[in-house]
Design an enzyme around this catalytic site. Sequence first.
Site, short mmCIF file in Angstrom:
data_model
loop_
_atom_site.label_atom_id
_atom_site.label_comp_id
_atom_site.label_asym_id
_atom_site.label_seq_id
_atom_site.Cartn_x
_atom_site.Cartn_y
_atom_site.Cartn_z
N SER A 70 -5.05 -7.54 10.89
CA SER A 70 -5.04 -6.23 10.11
C SER A 70 -5.93 -6.49 8.89
O SER A 70 -5.84 -7.29 7.99
CB SER A 70 -3.46 -6.42 9.55
OG SER A 70 -3.47 -5.17 8.39
N ASP B 145 0.85 -1.13 -0.12
CA ASP B 145 0.02 -0.04 -0.01
C ASP B 145 0.93 1.18 0.02
O ASP B 145 0.44 2.27 -0.71
CB ASP B 145 -0.98 0.05 1.17
CG ASP B 145 -2.17 -1.32 1.14
OD1 ASP B 145 -2.44 -1.05 -0.13
OD2 ASP B 145 -2.65 -1.45 1.90
N1 ARG Z 1 -2.38 -8.20 0.02
C1 ARG Z 1 -3.38 -7.28 -0.22
C2 ARG Z 1 -2.80 -6.35 -1.15
O1 ARG Z 1 -1.70 -5.87 -1.16
C3 ARG Z 1 -4.36 -6.67 0.74
C4 ARG Z 1 -3.57 -5.68 1.59
C5 ARG Z 1 -4.45 -5.27 2.62
N2 ARG Z 1 -4.22 -4.15 3.29
C6 ARG Z 1 -3.99 -4.02 4.62
N3 ARG Z 1 -3.59 -3.18 5.26
N4 ARG Z 1 -4.34 -4.93 5.52
O2 ARG Z 1 -3.48 -5.39 -1.87
#
Ligand code: ARG
Length: 424
Positions: A195, A143
């Site tokens: 999370s 992210d």
């Molecule tokens: N693995 C997924 C992605 O990279 C989901 C990430 C979810 N983010 C979080 N902060 N829990 O898009």
Amino acid sequence: MSASPLDDKPTASYEADPAEVRRVLLLYSGGLDTSVMLKWIQDSYEAEVVCLTVNLGQPGEDYGAIEEKARRLGALECHVVDARERFATDYVIPAIKANALYGGGYPLFTALGRPLIAQLAVERARETGCDTIAHGCTGKGNDQVRIEATVATLAPELRTIAPVRSWRMGRDEEIAYAREHGIPVKGGTEVTPYSIDDNLWGRSSEGRWIEDLAHAPEDDVFQLVTRPEEAPDEPQTVSVEFERGVPVALDGQRLGPVELLEAAAEVGIHHGVGIVDHVEDRIVGLKVRDIYEAPAAAILLTAHQELEKLVGTIHQNQFKPELDRKWAYLVYAGLWWEPLRTDLDAFIDAANSQVTGTIGLRLYKGGVRVVTRSSPNAVYDSDLASFAESGGLFSQEASPGFIELWSLQSRLAHRIRERPAGED
Ligand code: ARG
């Protein structure tokens, strides 16, 4: 914890020089990390903070309470933006047209949401005179890449900070900091929560036992979808109608994009569909396991893919998945603004110009199965396909001639490979 963020030298050109941070646009969720951050930025940088909370359809949020909390923690302003329509139309629908699944299982809901959230942050930062954008991503995830790549691309004049990456507080220290500064900590503090990230298109859970690959999913992780074992004993058939690749009706009822995604999610939730236990190659090099719940995606992607296959020729059907895979990879990798993605969209839109029709799906205890198909553009003629005697366009007498030429190179090559030693 480092003594001060001022000790950290920026690595990249778009990172803020701590001495120059005056007013920060914080992407605020109302959770522990970004609440601690809201205070911490004011204290450490002596900067003002404007909060932005984006509604992408994450269920069960109380935006009034989030806004109130932000103000109480000293935010100069707090903006809540309902971006569901924009998310559905400009992000999820293109993903449906691209049959977008990363790694064969992840429908990209978080990856699709981040560039929009970051774009909104840029817009608000400019409107409110901020010089810096702050977010709550860690240094280990995808992210941060998606948000910072977007900000750096769209707003070269803005800088970013990622406090979780630099403050070096563990969860216990964060809780202590929160207590010290009057920041409410929800729920018990003994068990680290999963999370979670969610929006209209799905929900992900990470952390705790999920990090143990040998640990089968515990029931309490499923907070969106009914567990298949508990789903109704009766199957349900739903029909999805598409126009030029865009889902427009569910069970004959025409709906706008947000309502349609919500309605598809609702029926999917009921029947326990869209659970994906996924080990994934992150862009930063880690391999990580996620538990996904993506009921709307399970229904709409299955239906779209089936309809597209029906209206495409064998050549189109062989080729498009290669581009779809590239599209999903770019989006996963945080390169939403990469021109190749728009180039691919041009092709994907052209291919979808024929994707009109209706697909019926049977939902039953976690399964989604295509049961009916219809399209005015189907490259399908039941008379030709039938086992009954047919004439017209298809001549069975022509088949042996076709087979002879079609297999010519393979037959020659086979003969050469099989010839007895010494006979060349
Ligand atoms: N693995 C997924 C992605 O990279 C989901 C990430 C979810 N983010 C979080 N902060 N829990 O898009």
